[in-house]
Design a protein around this motif. Structure first.
Motif, PDB file in Angstrom:
ATOM      1  N   ILE A 219       0.848  -1.205   0.000  1.00 45.81           N
ATOM      2  CA  ILE A 219       0.000   0.000   0.000  1.00 45.81           C
ATOM      3  C   ILE A 219       0.882   1.254   0.000  1.00 45.81           C
ATOM      4  O   ILE A 219       0.650   2.204  -0.760  1.00 45.81           O
ATOM      5  CB  ILE A 219      -0.914   0.008   1.256  1.00 45.81           C
ATOM      6  CG1 ILE A 219      -1.806  -1.236   1.290  1.00 45.81           C
ATOM      7  CG2 ILE A 219      -1.733   1.290   1.312  1.00 45.81           C
ATOM      8  CD1 ILE A 219      -2.951  -1.220   0.322  1.00 45.81           C
ATOM      9  N   ALA A 220       1.932   1.232   0.851  1.00 45.53           N
ATOM     10  CA  ALA A 220       2.829   2.385   0.925  1.00 45.53           C
ATOM     11  C   ALA A 220       3.589   2.551  -0.387  1.00 45.53           C
ATOM     12  O   ALA A 220       3.754   3.667  -0.890  1.00 45.53           O
ATOM     13  CB  ALA A 220       3.808   2.197   2.088  1.00 45.53           C
ATOM     14  N   VAL A 221       4.027   1.431  -0.945  1.00 42.98           N
ATOM     15  CA  VAL A 221       4.731   1.467  -2.227  1.00 42.98           C
ATOM     16  C   VAL A 221       3.848   2.117  -3.292  1.00 42.98           C
ATOM     17  O   VAL A 221       4.279   2.987  -4.049  1.00 42.98           O
ATOM     18  CB  VAL A 221       5.137   0.040  -2.652  1.00 42.98           C
ATOM     19  CG1 VAL A 221       5.637   0.033  -4.084  1.00 42.98           C
ATOM     20  CG2 VAL A 221       6.181  -0.521  -1.711  1.00 42.98           C
ATOM     21  N   ALA A 222       2.565   1.690  -3.301  1.00 39.22           N
ATOM     22  CA  ALA A 222       1.647   2.229  -4.299  1.00 39.22           C
ATOM     23  C   ALA A 222       1.480   3.732  -4.127  1.00 39.22           C
ATOM     24  O   ALA A 222       1.430   4.478  -5.110  1.00 39.22           O
ATOM     25  CB  ALA A 222       0.295   1.530  -4.176  1.00 39.22           C
ATOM     26  N   ASN A 223       1.428   4.202  -2.891  1.00 39.57           N
ATOM     27  CA  ASN A 223       1.311   5.636  -2.638  1.00 39.57           C
ATOM     28  C   ASN A 223       2.531   6.398  -3.134  1.00 39.57           C
ATOM     29  O   ASN A 223       2.424   7.467  -3.728  1.00 39.57           O
ATOM     30  CB  ASN A 223       1.089   5.894  -1.149  1.00 39.57           C
ATOM     31  CG  ASN A 223      -0.374   5.775  -0.791  1.00 39.57           C
ATOM     32  OD1 ASN A 223      -1.214   6.449  -1.377  1.00 39.57           O
ATOM     33  ND2 ASN A 223      -0.693   4.877   0.131  1.00 39.57           N
ATOM     34  N   ILE A 224       3.744   5.813  -2.892  1.00 39.68           N
ATOM     35  CA  ILE A 224       4.974   6.440  -3.382  1.00 39.68           C
ATOM     36  C   ILE A 224       4.906   6.569  -4.908  1.00 39.68           C
ATOM     37  O   ILE A 224       5.197   7.622  -5.474  1.00 39.68           O
ATOM     38  CB  ILE A 224       6.199   5.602  -2.971  1.00 39.68           C
ATOM     39  CG1 ILE A 224       6.366   5.623  -1.446  1.00 39.68           C
ATOM     40  CG2 ILE A 224       7.450   6.118  -3.663  1.00 39.68           C
ATOM     41  CD1 ILE A 224       7.382   4.626  -0.938  1.00 39.68           C
TER      42      ILE A 224
ATOM     43  N   PHE B  18      -5.876  -1.328  -5.650  1.00 42.19           N
ATOM     44  CA  PHE B  18      -6.841  -0.616  -4.812  1.00 42.19           C
ATOM     45  C   PHE B  18      -6.442   0.843  -4.668  1.00 42.19           C
ATOM     46  O   PHE B  18      -7.260   1.750  -4.777  1.00 42.19           O
ATOM     47  CB  PHE B  18      -6.896  -1.241  -3.405  1.00 42.19           C
ATOM     48  CG  PHE B  18      -7.652  -2.520  -3.348  1.00 42.19           C
ATOM     49  CD1 PHE B  18      -8.989  -2.526  -2.936  1.00 42.19           C
ATOM     50  CD2 PHE B  18      -7.051  -3.710  -3.685  1.00 42.19           C
ATOM     51  CE1 PHE B  18      -9.698  -3.715  -2.874  1.00 42.19           C
ATOM     52  CE2 PHE B  18      -7.746  -4.890  -3.627  1.00 42.19           C
ATOM     53  CZ  PHE B  18      -9.081  -4.901  -3.226  1.00 42.19           C
ATOM     54  N   VAL B  19      -5.156   1.079  -4.403  1.00 44.25           N
ATOM     55  CA  VAL B  19      -4.692   2.435  -4.115  1.00 44.25           C
ATOM     56  C   VAL B  19      -4.593   3.257  -5.397  1.00 44.25           C
ATOM     57  O   VAL B  19      -4.975   4.424  -5.430  1.00 44.25           O
ATOM     58  CB  VAL B  19      -3.320   2.380  -3.410  1.00 44.25           C
ATOM     59  CG1 VAL B  19      -2.767   3.783  -3.212  1.00 44.25           C
ATOM     60  CG2 VAL B  19      -3.444   1.662  -2.085  1.00 44.25           C
ATOM     61  N   MET B  20      -4.101   2.645  -6.468  1.00 49.67           N
ATOM     62  CA  MET B  20      -3.704   3.443  -7.627  1.00 49.67           C
ATOM     63  C   MET B  20      -4.836   3.654  -8.638  1.00 49.67           C
ATOM     64  O   MET B  20      -5.043   4.766  -9.105  1.00 49.67           O
ATOM     65  CB  MET B  20      -2.513   2.802  -8.315  1.00 49.67           C
ATOM     66  CG  MET B  20      -1.269   2.803  -7.419  1.00 49.67           C
ATOM     67  SD  MET B  20       0.125   1.999  -8.206  1.00 49.67           S
ATOM     68  CE  MET B  20       0.518   3.165  -9.492  1.00 49.67           C
ATOM     69  N   THR B  21      -5.546   2.571  -9.035  1.00 48.52           N
ATOM     70  CA  THR B  21      -6.469   2.710 -10.167  1.00 48.52           C
ATOM     71  C   THR B  21      -7.853   2.157  -9.893  1.00 48.52           C
ATOM     72  O   THR B  21      -8.780   2.430 -10.646  1.00 48.52           O
ATOM     73  CB  THR B  21      -5.917   1.978 -11.403  1.00 48.52           C
ATOM     74  OG1 THR B  21      -5.842   0.591 -11.082  1.00 48.52           O
ATOM     75  CG2 THR B  21      -4.558   2.491 -11.799  1.00 48.52           C
TER      76      THR B  21
END
Lengths: 290, 358
Positions: free
Chosen positions: A115-120, A230-233
């Motif tokens: 999840i954190a990676v996706a946010n970065i 979930f986080v990105m698209t």
């Protein structure tokens, strides 16, 4: 006496069995059964449809899109993360100043939650002020929205997965490389063997067991890791980054079509099972175990 | 083919690893077609020297010539040497044939020639029946043969061996010593052989290079080195039991040369005996070896071991010690042999017959 020992054995195993059966085996069997029935609604109870749910898939454009996407996603992330991991392992498999730091920086993405990676990466991709766009603007290129456009969304999600996984696989390759004895390298050098030939004819075959292990893991992860979607698209835009597991989640927990979701799950497990077992059978003949 | 006219000339070679000096200013010439053994205790620099010759490591200073060509800085392959490693360094995923042929394949030797050479070498090394096996399916002795075959098939004139027999059991080692020597003779190979086992050195070598603490102590035939050690280190390292070193005062009134400086007297265990008269010695222990008896004793302050035939009676606890005057070695107190006191023995002037078979 023997009978008594058996009672002890079962008693000791019982707690593990209870939890394993309750949370793994029963739901698995229940899922398989559910996939042959319709979803119960408020007014209408569940009815047996046989392969009805499976027939529905064939005419479901989103399911087909998700299957195609998953195939592309796997075809990109599996080889790319394995090759990248091997290259990184070869880079840090020697001693030079700062090798520890380099190994750590390669491994860091593994430690971070996806999840954190996706946010970065969302910040990297962000149109206008993201890292990639800043570079593009510096060279006079127009702004681009990689994660937000249908033709690039799937690839931008795939790159995140590669970045996340390669460091983890690198550790296995690094461990494998360190088991290749130095004297083999020297014996080959005496014979006039180039570094590339040595890598191809000796190193690669000797690390094959690790490559097999890593590739099985890569296949499983290609279908299993969808947190960043979930986080990105959220599977969009226009289902451009829709993956099979994400589609199962949407069907089951957003549209509450649990029976159809159960059928999709069975398909996913069947795919993973066939590919995983196939890998072992095909590759096993070519792998040299010590 | 194998035969080489090129000596390996090592001139003032040093190798430092940071502060430690593995080799200090070593110069030696290894003769073509000869079996040269680098002998010394662990950490004496013998393996380092071999790796420098192989090109697996680079010297800090000095030069190495193979024939007329200076090889400093060239890759191992350009030196035209083959090597047998202590661990054999066989490729575990390749079968015996592929292991033996590895170098020829890498160097793109034509297939017909490869097959022909493999058949010949496999037969010579007794590996014909094992060509399809993987190294893990072979015994230690068979793995050793594969490693040798890989060196032999290259047909390179120089073969470097790094303790190749140390992983074998005692019986096999004895057999392989004979075989290795025969192989070297048959092919006319120039062999450079590293070992810490003096029996291997004595039985196989044309020339032994005794090394200690990064320096060469002595270079010579096994006979030279045994009978006339150049230093007290060699005297103490070669021979089981080692040469006894006496303070001359402990041997007073024996047949000693007239030395006018502080010195030590060296005597081999078998050159001493019980004499009718002479300096007095006292027995501290007796070891029975079957053919021989090793008698531990002290003369004055010096402890020594004397070898006598088992058939001879055990001497009394106090006995007069005698020795052959021509067997005496005289060393200065700095450890160097004083050659001016060597007894002129005609046998030493003869051709070295150590390994003469028939």
């Amino acid at each position: 006496m023997i009978k008594r020992e058996w009672i002890y054995a079962w008693a000791l195993l019982l707690p593990a069995f209870v939890f394993l059966i309750t949370f793994t085996h029963l739901p698995a069997v229940q899922t398989l059964l559910n996939s042959f029935w319709t979803t119960p609604k408020g007014r209408r109870a569940s009815v047996f449809t046989g392969l009805g749910n499976y027939e529905q898939m064939l005419t479901d454009p989103i399911f087909i899109k998700a299957m195609v996407n998953s195939a592309i996603y796997a075809a990109i992330t599996i080889p790319a993360s394995i090759v990248l991991a091997l290259v990184m392992a070869l880079l840090v498999h020697r001693s030079f100043r700062g090798v520890g730091l380099m190994r750590m920086s390669f491994f860091t993405p593994t430690v971070l939650p996806l999840i954190a990676v996706a946010n970065i990466w969302l910040f990297f991709y962000a149109p206008g002020f993201g890292l990639i766009d800043q570079i593009r603007l510096f060279f006079g290129l127009p702004s681009a929205n990689y994660a937000g456009q249908p033709d690039t969304a799937l690839y931008s999600v795939a790159i995140v997965a590669i970045w996340k996984e390669a460091g983890f696989f690198m550790i296995f390759f690094l461990a494998a490389l360190q088991t290749v004895p130095q004297t083999l390298r020297e014996a080959a050098a005496i014979e006039g063997c180039s570094r590339w030939t040595f890598f191809r004819r000796v190193t690669l075959p000797l690390i094959m067991p690790t490559t097999l292990f890593v590739s099985v893991n890569a296949v499983i992860n290609a279908f299993r890791l969808v947190d960043h979607v979930f986080v990105m698209t959220k599977g969009g835009p226009d289902n451009a980054s829709m993956l099979l597991l994400y589609y199962i989640y949407e069907t089951g927990f957003r549209f509450w079509d649990t029976a159809y979701a159960a059928a999709l799950t069975v398909v996913l497990i069947a795919i993973l099972g066939v590919v995983g077992i196939g890998q072992f059978f095909i590759a096993d003949k070519r792998v040299h175990y010590k | 083919m194998h035969k080489s006219q090129d000596p390996i000339q090592i001139t003032s070679v040093s190798r430092a690893f940071g502060e430690t000096h593995a080799l200090k200013d070593v110069s030696v010439c290894l003769q073509p077609g000869a079996f040269s053994v680098l002998l010394g205790p662990s950490g004496c620099g013998k393996s380092t020297l071999l790796r420098l010759i192989a090109g697996l490591d680079q010297q800090t200073s000095g030069t190495i010539h193979i024939g007329a060509k200076e090889v400093t800085g060239t890759s191992p392959n350009d030196r035209n040497v083959s090597m047998v490693f202590q661990s054999y360094a066989l490729f575990p995923h390749l079968n015996v044939a592929e292991n033996i042929l590895f170098g020829l394949k890498v160097r793109k030797t034509p297939k017909a020639e490869r097959t022909q050479r493999l058949t010949r070498v496999a037969e010579m090394m007794g590996l014909s029946a094992l060509l399809d096996r993987k190294p893990a399916q072979l015994s230690g002795g068979q793995q050793q043969r594969v490693a040798l075959a890989r060196a032999v098939i290259s047909e390179r004139p120089i073969c470097l061996m790094d303790e190749p027999l140390s992983n074998l059991d005692a019986k096999l080692r004895t057999e392989m010593r004979v075989e290795l020597r025969a192989l070297q003779q048959q092919l006319g190979l120039t062999v450079v052989y590293v070992t810490h086992d003096q029996v291997e050195a004595m039985t196989m070598a044309d020339q032994i290079i005794v090394m200690n603490q990064g320096r060469i102590e002595q270079t010579g035939t096994p006979h030279d080195i045994y009978t006339r050690p150049a230093t007290t280190f060699t005297a103490g390292f070669i021979g089981t039991p080692p040469m006894a070193l006496f303070d001359p005062a402990d041997l007073a009134d024996g047949p000693l040369p007239d030395v006018r400086q502080p010195h030590l007297i060296g005597l081999r265990a078998e050159d001493m005996h019980v004499a009718p008269s002479g300096p007095s010695a006292r027995i501290t222990g007796v070891e029975y070896l079957g053919a021989d008896r090793l008698v531990s004793a002290t003369a004055g302050q010096t402890r020594f071991i004397m070898r006598m035939p088992a058939a001879a009676p055990v001497p009394p606890s106090e006995f007069p010690l005698g020795w052959s005057p021509e067997a005496v070695s005289v060393f200065a107190t700095n450890g160097q042999r004083l050659t001016q006191y060597d007894f002129p023995t005609p046998s030493l002037a003869q051709k070295d017959t150590t390994h003469e078979t028939a």
